[in-house]
Design a protein around this motif. Structure first.
Motif, PDB file in Angstrom:
ATOM      1  N   GLN A   1       9.932  -5.395   0.653  1.00 33.55           N
ATOM      2  CA  GLN A   1       9.552  -5.750  -0.712  1.00 33.55           C
ATOM      3  C   GLN A   1       8.980  -7.164  -0.772  1.00 33.55           C
ATOM      4  OE1 GLN A   1      13.311  -5.152  -2.669  1.00 33.55           O
ATOM      5  NE2 GLN A   1      12.686  -3.161  -3.480  1.00 33.55           N
ATOM      6  N   LYS A   2       9.636  -8.084  -0.112  1.00 34.23           N
ATOM      7  CA  LYS A   2       9.174  -9.475  -0.130  1.00 34.23           C
ATOM      8  C   LYS A   2       7.785  -9.589   0.482  1.00 34.23           C
ATOM      9  CE  LYS A   2      10.419 -14.103   1.360  1.00 34.23           C
ATOM     10  NZ  LYS A   2      11.343 -14.929   2.123  1.00 34.23           N
ATOM     11  N   LYS A   3       7.577  -8.912   1.582  1.00 36.39           N
ATOM     12  CA  LYS A   3       6.294  -8.983   2.283  1.00 36.39           C
ATOM     13  C   LYS A   3       5.157  -8.462   1.411  1.00 36.39           C
ATOM     14  CE  LYS A   3       4.042  -6.949   6.353  1.00 36.39           C
ATOM     15  NZ  LYS A   3       4.266  -6.068   7.514  1.00 36.39           N
ATOM     16  N   TYR A   4       5.294  -7.258   0.914  1.00 39.86           N
ATOM     17  CA  TYR A   4       4.195  -6.637   0.186  1.00 39.86           C
ATOM     18  C   TYR A   4       4.049  -7.165  -1.237  1.00 39.86           C
ATOM     19  CZ  TYR A   4       3.705  -3.573   4.153  1.00 39.86           C
ATOM     20  OH  TYR A   4       3.499  -3.092   5.412  1.00 39.86           O
TER      21      TYR A   4
ATOM     22  N   MET B   1       0.985 -10.222  -5.190  1.00 39.08           N
ATOM     23  CA  MET B   1       0.920 -11.237  -6.234  1.00 39.08           C
ATOM     24  C   MET B   1      -0.071 -12.330  -5.873  1.00 39.08           C
ATOM     25  SD  MET B   1       2.327 -11.504  -9.176  1.00 39.08           S
ATOM     26  CE  MET B   1       1.069 -12.298 -10.128  1.00 39.08           C
ATOM     27  N   THR B   2      -0.079 -12.740  -4.614  1.00 35.48           N
ATOM     28  CA  THR B   2      -1.031 -13.760  -4.175  1.00 35.48           C
ATOM     29  C   THR B   2      -2.458 -13.276  -4.361  1.00 35.48           C
ATOM     30  OG1 THR B   2       0.566 -14.584  -2.550  1.00 35.48           O
ATOM     31  CG2 THR B   2      -1.740 -15.185  -2.220  1.00 35.48           C
ATOM     32  N   LEU B   3      -2.730 -12.053  -3.950  1.00 35.46           N
ATOM     33  CA  LEU B   3      -4.065 -11.484  -4.106  1.00 35.46           C
ATOM     34  C   LEU B   3      -4.446 -11.397  -5.580  1.00 35.46           C
ATOM     35  CD1 LEU B   3      -6.552 -10.153  -2.800  1.00 35.46           C
ATOM     36  CD2 LEU B   3      -5.328  -7.972  -2.935  1.00 35.46           C
ATOM     37  N   ALA B   4      -3.531 -10.937  -6.416  1.00 31.24           N
ATOM     38  CA  ALA B   4      -3.820 -10.807  -7.849  1.00 31.24           C
ATOM     39  C   ALA B   4      -4.080 -12.162  -8.493  1.00 31.24           C
ATOM     40  CB  ALA B   4      -2.671 -10.102  -8.548  1.00 31.24           C
TER      41      ALA B   4
ATOM     42  N   PHE C   1       3.962  -5.932 -13.222  1.00 24.45           N
ATOM     43  CA  PHE C   1       4.742  -4.723 -13.468  1.00 24.45           C
ATOM     44  C   PHE C   1       4.735  -3.785 -12.261  1.00 24.45           C
ATOM     45  CE2 PHE C   1       4.546  -6.361 -17.702  1.00 24.45           C
ATOM     46  CZ  PHE C   1       5.777  -5.999 -18.220  1.00 24.45           C
ATOM     47  N   SER C   2       3.678  -3.830 -11.455  1.00 25.40           N
ATOM     48  CA  SER C   2       3.660  -3.060 -10.217  1.00 25.40           C
ATOM     49  C   SER C   2       4.742  -3.559  -9.263  1.00 25.40           C
ATOM     50  CB  SER C   2       2.284  -3.174  -9.558  1.00 25.40           C
ATOM     51  OG  SER C   2       2.253  -2.531  -8.312  1.00 25.40           O
ATOM     52  N   ILE C   3       4.882  -4.859  -9.183  1.00 22.98           N
ATOM     53  CA  ILE C   3       5.910  -5.459  -8.329  1.00 22.98           C
ATOM     54  C   ILE C   3       7.305  -5.119  -8.857  1.00 22.98           C
ATOM     55  CG2 ILE C   3       6.923  -7.688  -7.686  1.00 22.98           C
ATOM     56  CD1 ILE C   3       3.993  -8.706  -7.450  1.00 22.98           C
ATOM     57  N   PHE C   4       7.479  -5.203 -10.168  1.00 26.35           N
ATOM     58  CA  PHE C   4       8.765  -4.848 -10.767  1.00 26.35           C
ATOM     59  C   PHE C   4       9.107  -3.384 -10.472  1.00 26.35           C
ATOM     60  CE2 PHE C   4      11.360  -3.939 -14.704  1.00 26.35           C
ATOM     61  CZ  PHE C   4      12.479  -4.616 -14.261  1.00 26.35           C
TER      62      PHE C   4
ATOM     63  N   MET D   1      -1.779  -2.449  -7.401  1.00 26.74           N
ATOM     64  CA  MET D   1      -1.982  -3.537  -6.442  1.00 26.74           C
ATOM     65  C   MET D   1      -1.041  -3.442  -5.243  1.00 26.74           C
ATOM     66  SD  MET D   1      -3.923  -6.068  -5.747  1.00 26.74           S
ATOM     67  CE  MET D   1      -4.676  -6.669  -7.230  1.00 26.74           C
ATOM     68  N   VAL D   2       0.226  -3.131  -5.444  1.00 24.86           N
ATOM     69  CA  VAL D   2       1.150  -3.020  -4.306  1.00 24.86           C
ATOM     70  C   VAL D   2       0.695  -1.889  -3.385  1.00 24.86           C
ATOM     71  CG1 VAL D   2       3.529  -2.504  -3.614  1.00 24.86           C
ATOM     72  CG2 VAL D   2       3.106  -4.031  -5.529  1.00 24.86           C
ATOM     73  N   GLN D   3       0.259  -0.781  -3.962  1.00 24.20           N
ATOM     74  CA  GLN D   3      -0.217   0.339  -3.147  1.00 24.20           C
ATOM     75  C   GLN D   3      -1.485  -0.041  -2.389  1.00 24.20           C
ATOM     76  OE1 GLN D   3       0.877   0.503  -6.235  1.00 24.20           O
ATOM     77  NE2 GLN D   3       2.208   2.272  -6.476  1.00 24.20           N
ATOM     78  N   PHE D   4      -2.388  -0.808  -3.041  1.00 21.29           N
ATOM     79  CA  PHE D   4      -3.597  -1.272  -2.351  1.00 21.29           C
ATOM     80  C   PHE D   4      -3.235  -2.151  -1.159  1.00 21.29           C
ATOM     81  CE2 PHE D   4      -6.004  -1.105  -6.634  1.00 21.29           C
ATOM     82  CZ  PHE D   4      -6.362   0.219  -6.427  1.00 21.29           C
TER      83      PHE D   4
END
Length: 134
Positions: free
Chosen positions: A8-11, A16-19, A44-47, A106-109
């Motif tokens: 979770q931390k990695k992705y 978030m950095t990319l966004a 919200f994707s991260i949440f 974004m997380v899936q990307f």
């Protein structure tokens, strides 16, 4: 459980950095609603990704019926969480709807990009540099 948190931390940090960088670029280019929508969707994707990881252990070691209802409840809560940026983008003009949708994925990307880039044969010096950072 620790492996899940590391993943979770990695992705999530990469997403978030990319966004933030892409969103900030859109804001600087004068497309504020697109930048804000992308960042909103990504948060919200991260949440959602964190909720998925936290509820995963709750499904093990339980009866089939209990596992079914825990899974169903988890999905319902996660759908509700993902509906928040969509409704927000529809109601407020300061968020672009399509950018919020892109942010939700974004997380899936980032997961897909990591997988695809892992298959690419990189030059030796790049591989050594990348391994040193992990």
């Amino acid at each position: 459980m620790e492996e899940i948190r590391q993943t979770q931390k990695k992705y999530c940090s990469r997403a978030m950095t990319l966004a933030i960088f892409v969103g900030f670029a859109f804001i600087l280019a004068g497309f504020k609603p697109i930048g804000k929508g992308l960042i909103l969707g990504t948060v919200f994707s991260i949440f959602n990704f964190i909720l998925m990881g936290e509820t995963l252990p709750m499904r093990f070691g339980k009866s089939k019926g209990r596992t079914f209802f825990v899974s169903l409840g988890s999905i319902a809560v996660r759908y509700f969480v993902l509906a928040i940026p969509i409704v927000t983008a529809i109601k407020f003009e300061q968020f672009n709807f399509f950018a919020a949708i892109a942010g939700i994925f974004m997380v899936q990307f980032v997961l897909l990009a990591d997988h695809l880039l892992g298959r690419v044969k990189l030059p030796q010096f790049i591989r050594k540099t990348a391994k040193g950072r992990n």
